[in-house]
Design a protein around this motif. Structure first.
Motif, PDB file in Angstrom:
ATOM      1  N   UNK A  19       0.844  -1.185   0.000  1.00 32.35           N
ATOM      2  CA  UNK A  19       0.000   0.000   0.000  1.00 32.35           C
ATOM      3  C   UNK A  19       0.886   1.243   0.000  1.00 32.35           C
ATOM      4  N   UNK A  20       0.615   2.157  -0.927  1.00 36.14           N
ATOM      5  CA  UNK A  20       1.287   3.449  -0.953  1.00 36.14           C
ATOM      6  C   UNK A  20       0.191   4.507  -0.953  1.00 36.14           C
ATOM      7  N   UNK A  21       0.230   5.411   0.013  1.00 34.44           N
ATOM      8  CA  UNK A  21      -0.883   6.338   0.154  1.00 34.44           C
ATOM      9  C   UNK A  21      -0.462   7.765   0.433  1.00 34.44           C
ATOM     10  N   UNK A  34     -10.947   7.683  14.209  1.00 40.37           N
ATOM     11  CA  UNK A  34     -11.345   6.618  13.284  1.00 40.37           C
ATOM     12  C   UNK A  34     -11.992   7.164  12.031  1.00 40.37           C
ATOM     13  N   UNK A  35     -12.129   8.468  11.936  1.00 41.44           N
ATOM     14  CA  UNK A  35     -12.685   9.086  10.730  1.00 41.44           C
ATOM     15  C   UNK A  35     -11.615   9.357   9.666  1.00 41.44           C
ATOM     16  N   UNK A  36     -10.361   9.183  10.007  1.00 43.04           N
ATOM     17  CA  UNK A  36      -9.298   9.338   9.009  1.00 43.04           C
ATOM     18  C   UNK A  36      -9.482   8.311   7.893  1.00 43.04           C
ATOM     19  N   UNK A  37      -9.307   8.742   6.663  1.00 46.38           N
ATOM     20  CA  UNK A  37      -9.438   7.819   5.544  1.00 46.38           C
ATOM     21  C   UNK A  37      -8.482   6.650   5.640  1.00 46.38           C
ATOM     22  N   UNK A  38      -7.281   6.900   6.138  1.00 47.10           N
ATOM     23  CA  UNK A  38      -6.311   5.817   6.257  1.00 47.10           C
ATOM     24  C   UNK A  38      -6.719   4.806   7.326  1.00 47.10           C
ATOM     25  N   UNK A  39      -7.406   5.264   8.374  1.00 45.99           N
ATOM     26  CA  UNK A  39      -7.917   4.317   9.369  1.00 45.99           C
ATOM     27  C   UNK A  39      -8.975   3.417   8.725  1.00 45.99           C
ATOM     28  N   UNK A  40      -9.861   4.023   7.950  1.00 43.80           N
ATOM     29  CA  UNK A  40     -10.907   3.261   7.277  1.00 43.80           C
ATOM     30  C   UNK A  40     -10.290   2.203   6.361  1.00 43.80           C
ATOM     31  N   UNK A  41      -9.261   2.592   5.614  1.00 45.72           N
ATOM     32  CA  UNK A  41      -8.628   1.659   4.681  1.00 45.72           C
ATOM     33  C   UNK A  41      -7.877   0.555   5.423  1.00 45.72           C
ATOM     34  N   UNK A  42      -7.075   0.927   6.414  1.00 46.61           N
ATOM     35  CA  UNK A  42      -6.306  -0.070   7.158  1.00 46.61           C
ATOM     36  C   UNK A  42      -7.224  -1.045   7.890  1.00 46.61           C
ATOM     37  N   UNK A  88       3.378  -0.660   4.087  1.00 47.16           N
ATOM     38  CA  UNK A  88       2.704   0.569   3.669  1.00 47.16           C
ATOM     39  C   UNK A  88       3.709   1.713   3.667  1.00 47.16           C
ATOM     40  N   UNK A  89       3.563   2.612   2.676  1.00 47.44           N
ATOM     41  CA  UNK A  89       4.397   3.806   2.562  1.00 47.44           C
ATOM     42  C   UNK A  89       3.489   5.023   2.496  1.00 47.44           C
ATOM     43  N   UNK A  90       3.669   5.960   3.430  1.00 50.16           N
ATOM     44  CA  UNK A  90       2.917   7.212   3.418  1.00 50.16           C
ATOM     45  C   UNK A  90       3.765   8.290   2.754  1.00 50.16           C
ATOM     46  N   UNK A 131       0.462   6.723   7.991  1.00 50.56           N
ATOM     47  CA  UNK A 131       1.068   5.439   8.345  1.00 50.56           C
ATOM     48  C   UNK A 131       0.725   5.001   9.764  1.00 50.56           C
ATOM     49  N   UNK A 132       0.399   5.971  10.626  1.00 49.07           N
ATOM     50  CA  UNK A 132       0.109   5.625  12.016  1.00 49.07           C
ATOM     51  C   UNK A 132      -1.054   4.650  12.133  1.00 49.07           C
ATOM     52  N   UNK A 133      -2.019   4.729  11.227  1.00 51.39           N
ATOM     53  CA  UNK A 133      -3.181   3.839  11.308  1.00 51.39           C
ATOM     54  C   UNK A 133      -2.851   2.410  10.903  1.00 51.39           C
TER      55      UNK A 133
END
Length: 312
Positions: free
Chosen positions: A103-105, A160-168, A181-183, A259-261
């Motif tokens: 994952x690269x985001x 938990x509303x962060x898009x990356x949290x939703x994806x992870x 994963x790479x942010x 990346x934190x999520x």
């Protein structure tokens, strides 16, 4: 305890700097004019692309989807609802349909009423140019999933509303095997003058130097095999200076992005950045504009991402 952890940081940095010499990089493949066009599309929305202006955020999302499709990615939206409004992650996939994925985001929203050219227009522009380059590869050994996240910025950061949290969370719930994963977070601001670089821990300037002319691969202690491999290969292939930084997760700045999520769900993840507010004094300001950025070095950063993911 704090002193011991800081000593560990210094030891980790010294070891990383000593073992891997700075080699020559690959030929430039990223197109700086395309990077600039992506940035212009992102910063020229009618209003800043934040949660308070859903139409502008949606316009940016539509542009990102079209660019991913033009690159040949298999695209999907990942919508979710926050406070009665629907927000979207945009996902573009390359390589095999099944199996482990990388994952690269990069987040495409901004904080407040500002253009967000570096934060995080450069991360998204890099993501879209990487998509174009991946689309030109004859084959890929594993699936690469490029994700443009929404709602990374306050007031949603660390929620938990962060898009990356939703994806992870979705990857974890589905039991998807994730290589890492790479942010991509702020990659376009560089300063060659002395004393242009700051640090969360002052003595680091004696190791990294005082010039803000490099890219950092940052990760936490215990981040796993992927983090070590990515940092090593990125440094070995980049045509611009690269600093490898590993520290405790509590050190300020080490987890200040998407990346934190992935860490929360047990995935190995790294941050690739120009160090954000430790260098760029226009962070979260109306002065975070395109004219302050270096498209050439942004392109070099993208080239090294491509070379690294093809070697992992």
């Amino acid at each position: 305890m704090v002193l011991r952890c800081l000593c560990c940081v210094l030891f980790s940095v010294l070891l990383g700097q000593a073992v891997y010499a700075q080699p020559s990089g690959p030929a430039i493949t990223a197109d700086s004019s395309r990077l600039r066009r992506h940035l212009l599309a992102l910063i020229n929305t009618p209003q800043p692309r934040n949660y308070q202006h859903p139409a502008s955020l949606g316009q940016a999302a539509d542009y990102i989807r079209r660019a991913l499709q033009a690159a040949g990615a298999r695209t999907t939206d990942q919508p979710y609802e926050v406070q009665g409004e629907t927000y979207r992650n945009l996902i573009g996939s390359f390589g095999p349909e099944t199996g482990p994925r990388l994952v690269i985001g990069a987040h495409y929203d901004v904080c407040g009423e500002q253009p967000g050219a570096d934060d995080n227009g450069t991360g998204v522009a890099a993501l879209l140019e990487l998509a174009r380059l991946l689309g030109q590869q004859p084959s890929l050994p594993y699936r690469i999933e490029l994700v443009a996240y929404t709602l990374e910025e306050p007031p949603f950061f660390r929620t938990r509303q962060m898009g990356s949290y939703v994806h992870a969370q979705a990857l974890h719930a589905a039991g998807v095997p994730v290589r890492g994963m790479v942010a991509l977070e702020m990659l376009g601001y560089y300063e060659d003058r002395k004393h242009s670089q700051r640090y969360p821990f002052g003595p680091l300037k004696f190791i990294f130097g005082s010039r803000g002319n490099y890219v950092t691969v940052a990760q936490k202690f215990g981040n796993g095999r992927f983090g070590r491999q990515f940092a090593r290969h990125y440094k070995a292939t980049a045509a611009l200076p690269v600093k490898r930084f590993k520290a405790p997760a509590w050190l300020p700045g080490i987890d200040f992005s998407d990346h934190l999520n992935y860490w929360q769900f047990g995935f190995s993840a790294v941050l690739l950045t120009d160090t954000a507010f430790y260098r760029n004094q226009h962070y979260h300001q109306p002065t975070d504009t395109l004219d302050r950025l270096d498209m050439h070095r942004l392109g070099l950063a993208v080239d090294a991402v491509l070379a690294t993911v093809l070697r992992l």
